[in-house]
Each structure stands twice: as structure tokens, then as C-alpha cells.
Scaffold this motif. Structure first.
Motif, PDB file in Angstrom:
ATOM      1  N   GLN A   1       0.826  -1.197   0.000  1.00 41.98           N
ATOM      2  CA  GLN A   1       0.000   0.000   0.000  1.00 41.98           C
ATOM      3  C   GLN A   1       0.865   1.254   0.000  1.00 41.98           C
ATOM      4  O   GLN A   1       0.375   2.360   0.155  1.00 41.98           O
ATOM      5  CB  GLN A   1      -0.921  -0.003   1.228  1.00 41.98           C
ATOM      6  CG  GLN A   1      -1.915  -1.154   1.207  1.00 41.98           C
ATOM      7  CD  GLN A   1      -2.760  -1.199   2.470  1.00 41.98           C
ATOM      8  OE1 GLN A   1      -2.435  -0.603   3.487  1.00 41.98           O
ATOM      9  NE2 GLN A   1      -3.866  -1.921   2.397  1.00 41.98           N
ATOM     10  N   GLU A   2       2.169   1.054  -0.147  1.00 41.36           N
ATOM     11  CA  GLU A   2       3.058   2.204  -0.167  1.00 41.36           C
ATOM     12  C   GLU A   2       2.861   2.983  -1.461  1.00 41.36           C
ATOM     13  O   GLU A   2       2.630   2.421  -2.511  1.00 41.36           O
ATOM     14  CB  GLU A   2       4.514   1.734  -0.066  1.00 41.36           C
ATOM     15  CG  GLU A   2       4.785   0.927   1.197  1.00 41.36           C
ATOM     16  CD  GLU A   2       5.956  -0.015   1.013  1.00 41.36           C
ATOM     17  OE1 GLU A   2       6.172  -0.448  -0.128  1.00 41.36           O
ATOM     18  OE2 GLU A   2       6.639  -0.311   1.989  1.00 41.36           O
ATOM     19  N   THR A   3       2.977   4.302  -1.368  1.00 38.58           N
ATOM     20  CA  THR A   3       2.923   5.150  -2.550  1.00 38.58           C
ATOM     21  C   THR A   3       4.289   5.771  -2.754  1.00 38.58           C
ATOM     22  O   THR A   3       5.182   5.658  -1.906  1.00 38.58           O
ATOM     23  CB  THR A   3       1.868   6.252  -2.372  1.00 38.58           C
ATOM     24  OG1 THR A   3       2.284   7.126  -1.307  1.00 38.58           O
ATOM     25  CG2 THR A   3       0.504   5.654  -2.034  1.00 38.58           C
ATOM     26  N   MET A   4       4.431   6.461  -3.868  1.00 40.18           N
ATOM     27  CA  MET A   4       5.708   7.117  -4.149  1.00 40.18           C
ATOM     28  C   MET A   4       5.999   8.219  -3.137  1.00 40.18           C
ATOM     29  O   MET A   4       7.123   8.688  -3.028  1.00 40.18           O
ATOM     30  CB  MET A   4       5.685   7.698  -5.562  1.00 40.18           C
ATOM     31  CG  MET A   4       5.534   6.660  -6.644  1.00 40.18           C
ATOM     32  SD  MET A   4       7.015   5.658  -6.878  1.00 40.18           S
ATOM     33  CE  MET A   4       8.047   6.823  -7.755  1.00 40.18           C
ATOM     34  N   ASP A   5       4.970   8.620  -2.383  1.00 36.50           N
ATOM     35  CA  ASP A   5       5.154   9.700  -1.421  1.00 36.50           C
ATOM     36  C   ASP A   5       5.793   9.227  -0.125  1.00 36.50           C
ATOM     37  O   ASP A   5       6.360  10.036   0.613  1.00 36.50           O
ATOM     38  CB  ASP A   5       3.808  10.364  -1.098  1.00 36.50           C
ATOM     39  CG  ASP A   5       3.215  11.073  -2.310  1.00 36.50           C
ATOM     40  OD1 ASP A   5       4.000  11.566  -3.139  1.00 36.50           O
ATOM     41  OD2 ASP A   5       1.975  11.115  -2.430  1.00 36.50           O
ATOM     42  N   ASN A   6       5.691   7.933   0.190  1.00 34.37           N
ATOM     43  CA  ASN A   6       6.242   7.485   1.471  1.00 34.37           C
ATOM     44  C   ASN A   6       7.361   6.462   1.330  1.00 34.37           C
ATOM     45  O   ASN A   6       7.624   5.679   2.244  1.00 34.37           O
ATOM     46  CB  ASN A   6       5.121   6.923   2.365  1.00 34.37           C
ATOM     47  CG  ASN A   6       4.355   5.799   1.696  1.00 34.37           C
ATOM     48  OD1 ASN A   6       4.849   5.155   0.770  1.00 34.37           O
ATOM     49  ND2 ASN A   6       3.139   5.557   2.153  1.00 34.37           N
ATOM     50  N   ILE A   7       8.014   6.445   0.169  1.00 33.32           N
ATOM     51  CA  ILE A   7       9.225   5.647   0.011  1.00 33.32           C
ATOM     52  C   ILE A   7      10.322   6.540  -0.555  1.00 33.32           C
ATOM     53  O   ILE A   7      10.046   7.597  -1.113  1.00 33.32           O
ATOM     54  CB  ILE A   7       9.003   4.435  -0.933  1.00 33.32           C
ATOM     55  CG1 ILE A   7       8.588   4.929  -2.326  1.00 33.32           C
ATOM     56  CG2 ILE A   7       7.972   3.477  -0.375  1.00 33.32           C
ATOM     57  CD1 ILE A   7       8.538   3.812  -3.345  1.00 33.32           C
ATOM     58  N   SER A   8      11.545   6.122  -0.388  1.00 31.99           N
ATOM     59  CA  SER A   8      12.670   6.907  -0.903  1.00 31.99           C
ATOM     60  C   SER A   8      13.138   6.332  -2.235  1.00 31.99           C
ATOM     61  O   SER A   8      13.306   5.113  -2.377  1.00 31.99           O
ATOM     62  CB  SER A   8      13.827   6.894   0.094  1.00 31.99           C
ATOM     63  OG  SER A   8      14.961   7.537  -0.460  1.00 31.99           O
ATOM     64  N   LEU A   9      13.345   7.228  -3.201  1.00 28.20           N
ATOM     65  CA  LEU A   9      13.902   6.817  -4.494  1.00 28.20           C
ATOM     66  C   LEU A   9      15.426   6.905  -4.502  1.00 28.20           C
ATOM     67  O   LEU A   9      16.063   6.566  -5.498  1.00 28.20           O
ATOM     68  CB  LEU A   9      13.332   7.704  -5.603  1.00 28.20           C
ATOM     69  CG  LEU A   9      11.812   7.663  -5.789  1.00 28.20           C
ATOM     70  CD1 LEU A   9      11.386   8.671  -6.846  1.00 28.20           C
ATOM     71  CD2 LEU A   9      11.346   6.264  -6.173  1.00 28.20           C
ATOM     72  N   LEU A  10      15.990   7.351  -3.395  1.00 24.44           N
ATOM     73  CA  LEU A  10      17.435   7.591  -3.352  1.00 24.44           C
ATOM     74  C   LEU A  10      18.226   6.325  -3.068  1.00 24.44           C
ATOM     75  O   LEU A  10      19.435   6.287  -3.282  1.00 24.44           O
ATOM     76  CB  LEU A  10      17.746   8.653  -2.278  1.00 24.44           C
ATOM     77  CG  LEU A  10      16.990   9.983  -2.434  1.00 24.44           C
ATOM     78  CD1 LEU A  10      17.402  10.950  -1.337  1.00 24.44           C
ATOM     79  CD2 LEU A  10      17.250  10.587  -3.812  1.00 24.44           C
ATOM     80  N   VAL A  11      17.543   5.280  -2.562  1.00 24.66           N
ATOM     81  CA  VAL A  11      18.210   4.006  -2.292  1.00 24.66           C
ATOM     82  C   VAL A  11      17.324   2.882  -2.801  1.00 24.66           C
ATOM     83  O   VAL A  11      16.103   3.042  -2.938  1.00 24.66           O
ATOM     84  CB  VAL A  11      18.488   3.806  -0.781  1.00 24.66           C
ATOM     85  CG1 VAL A  11      19.506   4.824  -0.281  1.00 24.66           C
ATOM     86  CG2 VAL A  11      17.189   3.917   0.021  1.00 24.66           C
ATOM     87  N   ASP A  12      17.931   1.736  -3.085  1.00 26.02           N
ATOM     88  CA  ASP A  12      17.153   0.574  -3.512  1.00 26.02           C
ATOM     89  C   ASP A  12      16.339   0.022  -2.345  1.00 26.02           C
ATOM     90  O   ASP A  12      16.734   0.097  -1.176  1.00 26.02           O
ATOM     91  CB  ASP A  12      18.087  -0.527  -4.037  1.00 26.02           C
ATOM     92  CG  ASP A  12      18.673  -0.185  -5.389  1.00 26.02           C
ATOM     93  OD1 ASP A  12      18.188   0.774  -6.012  1.00 26.02           O
ATOM     94  OD2 ASP A  12      19.635  -0.861  -5.810  1.00 26.02           O
ATOM     95  N   HIS A  13      15.174  -0.557  -2.691  1.00 31.07           N
ATOM     96  CA  HIS A  13      14.321  -1.153  -1.665  1.00 31.07           C
ATOM     97  C   HIS A  13      14.925  -2.488  -1.216  1.00 31.07           C
ATOM     98  O   HIS A  13      15.234  -3.358  -2.039  1.00 31.07           O
ATOM     99  CB  HIS A  13      12.915  -1.402  -2.224  1.00 31.07           C
ATOM    100  CG  HIS A  13      12.040  -2.177  -1.288  1.00 31.07           C
ATOM    101  ND1 HIS A  13      11.287  -1.589  -0.308  1.00 31.07           N
ATOM    102  CD2 HIS A  13      11.826  -3.519  -1.173  1.00 31.07           C
ATOM    103  CE1 HIS A  13      10.634  -2.514   0.366  1.00 31.07           C
ATOM    104  NE2 HIS A  13      10.944  -3.693  -0.146  1.00 31.07           N
TER     105      HIS A  13
END
Length: 582
Positions: free
Chosen positions: A238-250
Motif C-alpha cells: 500500500q506504499e505510494t511514491m510519497d512514502n518511500i525513498s527513491l534515493l536508495v534501492d528497496h
């Protein structure tokens, strides 16, 4: 000058007249032939960049416009020599968003040469525009104008006649709300026109107009792929692009995965043979050689169990358990010499029915139909029954010797592993049977995932095998587990059932990602054979295992990923203890 593939120009020392002659060709492909050198902050020289960089620039430019940074986007396009959209496409989009349907229709004629499969695409695009025009007229109460669109514009297209008939029925709508409901339409305005434009853009090549929110789409796909490749990803998506970081790999930590023994339950006084969580995830049932079934309450916060009740009187021991779909009833089966089964009402803690038909029967496995009104049971002595809740035999299949049974989601088909190393499907109502899969060694137990597509088999001397029931093929052999001729029960688990867990004769619990043959976790703690593993179907960070060492172990993530109980709370009303922190 060379024509770029995606809407940009490149300078390669061509003569000025060649540049002028090529201008119109570039403009038709959505490019700037001669970028204006007067930048927003002074002179801006055009850079020569490659195809990939050109596409990246266009994606960034589109995103900048999406978030309202139009001047920055203009400067980027100017300096790079790229054009975000073909001029005709940009004009078309503006007319659509303004609701200027006549001009939008004229723009389509300009775009026709740029469309793939232009005849169909043009007709479909015209239809979508006229549909929006018609609905907006209806909403505004301009019934005669809407009728004119229907008769003189939509019908002559001779396109999607069935939809035209549906649109005509909207004339009878009593008001705006009924129109929006029946048409599944957002109403006149920015939202519905944006939706329309998104649909129209599907027919335009990306060199003419980028698909909407293309950079966001690519980033979302990248994040989703990283989640799929993450060996321990076990949380709701349920994560959106607003609550994850694009600066590091998941990458999830192993500490978030149910790898830690957080509770050991010692209420049983003999080997524990089976365990299963209720479908609502709030109860755990464990069955033992000591003739008892213990029902445990699950705390969703701490992921621990507390003693609820003990069900007694199963004189042969408890080898298999089956929860009803509504989590209110439990069927209890014994080992292979047991001719009885018990149906308990867990809510009232009362024995609803003790079922026995003949002392020669062997009722060692059971499964509920999805309506919770019928179940099937059977054993290796040739009994295979379909019964109601009172234990009355509704149908019987003579001579089928089964080790394990499973009711499929269609409400009528039953899978059964027989003594010929097969899993076959049976339909009692029609008395039909079909071979599904064949193993070379005995199938000791099996289970099916929630999608009703994959089967997980524990095969004697071979280990754990994953089969595709639809394609009838072996998908994967999981490695590491030790399996001889003892009955061991494995399970699917985790979010989307992306994981597989199994007990083992080497006293360990093995966990695999469903797409990998090697285990991602090996859990130690039991001191004898681990007979069964169950994954909580609701609280996906919780795992239970039972063993011949007479214990039930609850596995969960590290302490910091669980809610702590207040001091003074007991975790169990029986004999249980918590593992110390590591």
C-alpha cells in the motif's frame, strides 16, 4: 543536421539551406529545428545529446510541467533542443481540456498521419470525444444539442454501435447524479476531461506525445520490481511514491521477517503433530499425540498466543485439523488407525458431533467446502466421504485410498493425494475424476494456495515440490529440507503468499521465497522432528511450528517490529515461556 528518433534535433555541421529545408520535417515529428537562443536567464545554447538522454529530458520536462514548474520545463526543452510534444498534439490536448470539441475534431485530422493503425484509431478517438461532448450536453440539460450529437455525429461514425445504444438510454436519466452513476462518469470538468485525454493518448505514439505521468510510471515499476526481488519483502503493498525513498534501492531487513522464536508453548505433554491458524488469523489450533487440541488466542500486536481452551477426548491422538471458513468450527482427525472424527464448535467450546461409520474406517484428513456447510474426509483404507455439518454422509467414493484432501474454490471439486503417488480431482455431484499430477514417490501431504493455482507437496524421501495445477507441471523443487517417510506438513504464507515454509526431520524450519529453490531462512530451536508449520493468513509476520519435542514455537520479527505488551500482562494461561532477546 540529423533527425533524432524521439523529438529532438542534432547539429552535425549541415549547411544552412539544408537546415531550412529540414525544418518542416522536424516540426512534423515534434522537434525544434532552430531552438530560440534567447533563454529565460540569458542566451541558451543548444546541446547535442544522444537518443537515451533525449528521452530522459522529455520525461523530466513532462514531470516538471505536471508539478507546475512550467518555466523550468521550458528552459530545459530550449537548452536541450527537444520538444515535449508534437505541436499538433499539444494543440489537440489544449482544445480537449478546454472543451472546444470542434477544434479538437479538426486537430484529429492533422494528427491522422501520425497515428498507428490510423483508420481504427481515428474513429475511436473521434468516438471518445463525441461521447464526452454528448455527456456534457446532457449534464447541462441541453437535451436537443445532445440528441443532435447522437443522431448526426456519433451514429454516422458507425463505430461501437452497442455503446451508441447505451448512450441513447442516458436520455432518460432524471438528473445529474443518475447520469453520472449510469455512465460511470465523473461529470463535466477537469477530472473527466483529464481521464478522456489519458484514453486518447493511448492512440498517440510516444514520439508525438508522451504517455501521461510516464516518469512516475517508470519509477513505480522500478520500485515494484525491487520489492519482487527483495527476499524478505512481507508487507502490504500500500506504499505510494510519497512514502518511500527513491534515493536508495528497496531492501527489507531480515529482522522484519518471522525468523525469531518469540514464544515457546509447552502445554502439550506429548508429540505435537499438527497446527493451523484460523482463517481470521485470531486463533491457533494445535493437535497432539496426547489426545488434546489446544485453541490459542492470537494477539495481533505482540504476535503471541495465550491459552483459550483445551478440547479433549480424541483417543487416537490428533493428526490433522480443519478450520471452517468462518473460523467458528474445527474438524479433528486422528492418525491412520482412527475411524472417527470430531466436529467442535470453537465459539461455545462444545462437541457438535463425533462422526464414525465403521470401525474399519480411516479418517485421517479433511477439508471444508467454501460455503462452510459441507466437508470431505478420507483415509488410506479406502474411505472417501462428503458430509454435512452433522456428519451425515452425502456422497461416498468407494475404493479411493487417500493421504490428504483439499476442497477447491469452485465449491465442488476435491483434490486428493492417493496411494499411487498421484493427486487427482474428484467431483462428487457428477462422479467424475481427473488425474492432475503424478509423482514418483508417495505424496505424504499437500496444500493449495489461496489463488487455487499452486499446490505444495511433501513427497517422501524427496522433500517439498511446487506444482502448477492449471498447467499440470512441476514448477520447483525446494532444497535443504530433510524428508524421509514421516508425514510433514508445509504451507504457503506471507503477503500474496510469496513464501513457502516446511518442517524437517533435521529439527529445523525452512523458509523459501516461492521463486527460489534455496532457503532464505533456516530456523533452529526445536530438538526433534518438526511435523508441521503454519503461517498466519492475516498477520503475515507470524509463523507457528510444532514438533515431536512436545512444544509449539511462535516465530516473528525482532522486538522493535512488534508492539510490546504492558508489564504485568501474561502471554499465556498455560505453560509457556518467551525467548530472551538476542
Amino acid at each position: 543536421m540529423q533527425q533524432a528518433a524521439n523529438g529532438c534535433c542534432e547539429h552535425n555541421g549541415a549547411a544552412e539551406e539544408d537546415l531550412q529545408e529540414s525544418t518542416s520535417a522536424f516540426q512534423q515529428n515534434g522537434m525544434d529545428a532552430q531552438p530560440d537562443s534567447n533563454g529565460i536567464n540569458g542566451d541558451v545554447s543548444t546541446k547535442v545529446i544522444g537518443k537515451t538522454d533525449q528521452e530522459i529530458v522529455r520525461l523530466i520536462g513532462q514531470h516538471l510541467r505536471t508539478i507546475g514548474l512550467n518555466r523550468t520545463a521550458d528552459l530545459l526543452m530550449q537548452e536541450s533542443g527537444c520538444r515535449l510534444d508534437h505541436p499538433a498534439a499539444a494543440k489537440f490536448k489544449q482544445h480537449v481540456m478546454d472543451g472546444d470539441w470542434s477544434k479538437a475534431d479538426l486537430d484529429l485530422n492533422e494528427l491522422e498521419a501520425l497515428l498507428d493503425n490510423s483508420k481504427y484509431s481515428l474513429a475511436e478517438m473521434k468516438f471518445l470525444i463525441l461521447e464526452q461532448k454528448y455527456l456534457e450536453y446532457l449534464e447541462d440539460g441541453k437535451v436537443l444539442d445532445a440528441l443532435h450529437v447522437l443522431r448526426n455525429e456519433l451514429t454516422p461514425l458507425q463505430h461501437n454501435t452497442e455503446k451508441v445504444h447505451e448512450l441513447s438510454s442516458y436520455m432518460m436519466c432524471s438528473g445529474r447524479e443518475e447520469l453520472m452513476a449510469r455512465a460511470r462518469w465523473e461529470g463535466k470538468g477537469l477530472q473527466s476531461r483529464t481521464t478522456l485525454m489519458d484514453r486518447l493518448q493511448e492512440f498517440l505514439p510516444p514520439t508525438v506525445m508522451l504517455p501521461p505521468r510516464r516518469l512516475h510510471t517508470l519509477l513505480s515499476q522500478a520500485v515494484e520490481l525491487q520489492k519482487q526481488r527483495c527476499p524478505y519483502h512481507n508487507t502490504e503493498s500500500q506504499e505510494t511514491m510519497d512514502n518511500i525513498s527513491l534515493l536508495v534501492d528497496h531492501l527489507c531487513s531480515r529482522n522484519q521477517f518471522p525468523c525469531k522464536s518469540i514464544q515457546v508453548l509447552t502445554d502439550h505433554c506429548d508429540e505435537v503433530w499438527f497446527c493451523r491458524f484460523s482463517p481470521d488469523g485470531l486463533k491457533l489450533a494445535t493437535g497432539s499425540k496426547d489426545t488434546t487440541v489446544i485453541i490459542w488466542d492470537v494477539d495481533p500486536d505482540t504476535l503471541t498466543c495465550s491459552h483459550r481452551t483445551t478440547l479433549e477426548g480424541h483417543s487416537y491422538g490428533v493428526a490433522y485439523l480443519g478450520w471452517s471458513p468462518d473460523s467458528t468450527h474445527l474438524i479433528v482427525c486422528g492418525p491412520e488407525d482412527c475411524p472417527e472424527l470430531w466436529i467442535w464448535n470453537v465459539e461455545t467450546e462444545e462437541l457438535r458431533k463425533k462422526v464414525t461409520h465403521s470401525p474399519e474406517d480411516s479418517l485421517t484428513s479433511c477439508s471444508w467446502h467454501r460455503d462452510g456447510k459441507k466437508f470431505v474426509t478420507g483415509g488410506i483404507r479406502g474411505q472417501f466421504y462428503q458430509c454435512d455439518l452433522e456428519g451425515t454422509v452425502l456422497d461416498a467414493w468407494e475404493g479411493v485410498r487417500v493421504n490428504c484432501v483439499w476442497c477447491r474454490s469452485d465449491g465442488k471439486t476435491v483434490l486428493a493425494a492417493d496411494t499411487h503417488h498421484r493427486v487427482r480431482s474428484y467431483v462428487f455431484d457428477e462422479l467424475t475424476e481427473t488425474n492432475i499430477l503424478q509423482e514418483d514417490h508417495p505424496v505424504m501431504a499437500f496444500t493449495v494456495n489461496q489463488a487455487d493455482r499452486l499446490a505444495l507437496l511433501n513427497v517422501a524421501t524427496q522433500g517439498v515440490h511446487l506444482w502448477d495445477l492449471q498447467d499440470k507441471c512441476l514448477v520447483r523443487k525446494f532444497q535443504g529440507v530433510t524428508q524421509g517417510h514421516f508425514t510433514i506438513h508445509s504451507c504457503f504464507g506471507g503477503v500474496n503468499q510469496d513464501f513457502v515454509a516446511s518442517g524437517s526431520e533435521d529439527h529445523k524450519v525452512y523458509i523459501w521465497h516461492i521463486k527460489k529453490e534455496l532457503p532464505i531462512a533456516t530456523l533452529s530451536g526445536h530438538t526433534r522432528i518438526v511435523n508441521c508449520v503454519a503461517w498466519n493468513p492475516v498477520y503475515h509476520q507470524m509463523l507457528a511450528s510444532v514438533s515431536d519435542d512436545c512444544t509449539v514455537r511462535i516465530w516473528g520479527p525482532d522486538d522493535k517490529y512488534r508492539t510490546k505488551k504492558q508489564s504485568g500482562d501474561s502471554s499465556s494461561n498455560g505453560n509457556s515461556w518467551h525467548e530472551s532477546r538476542s
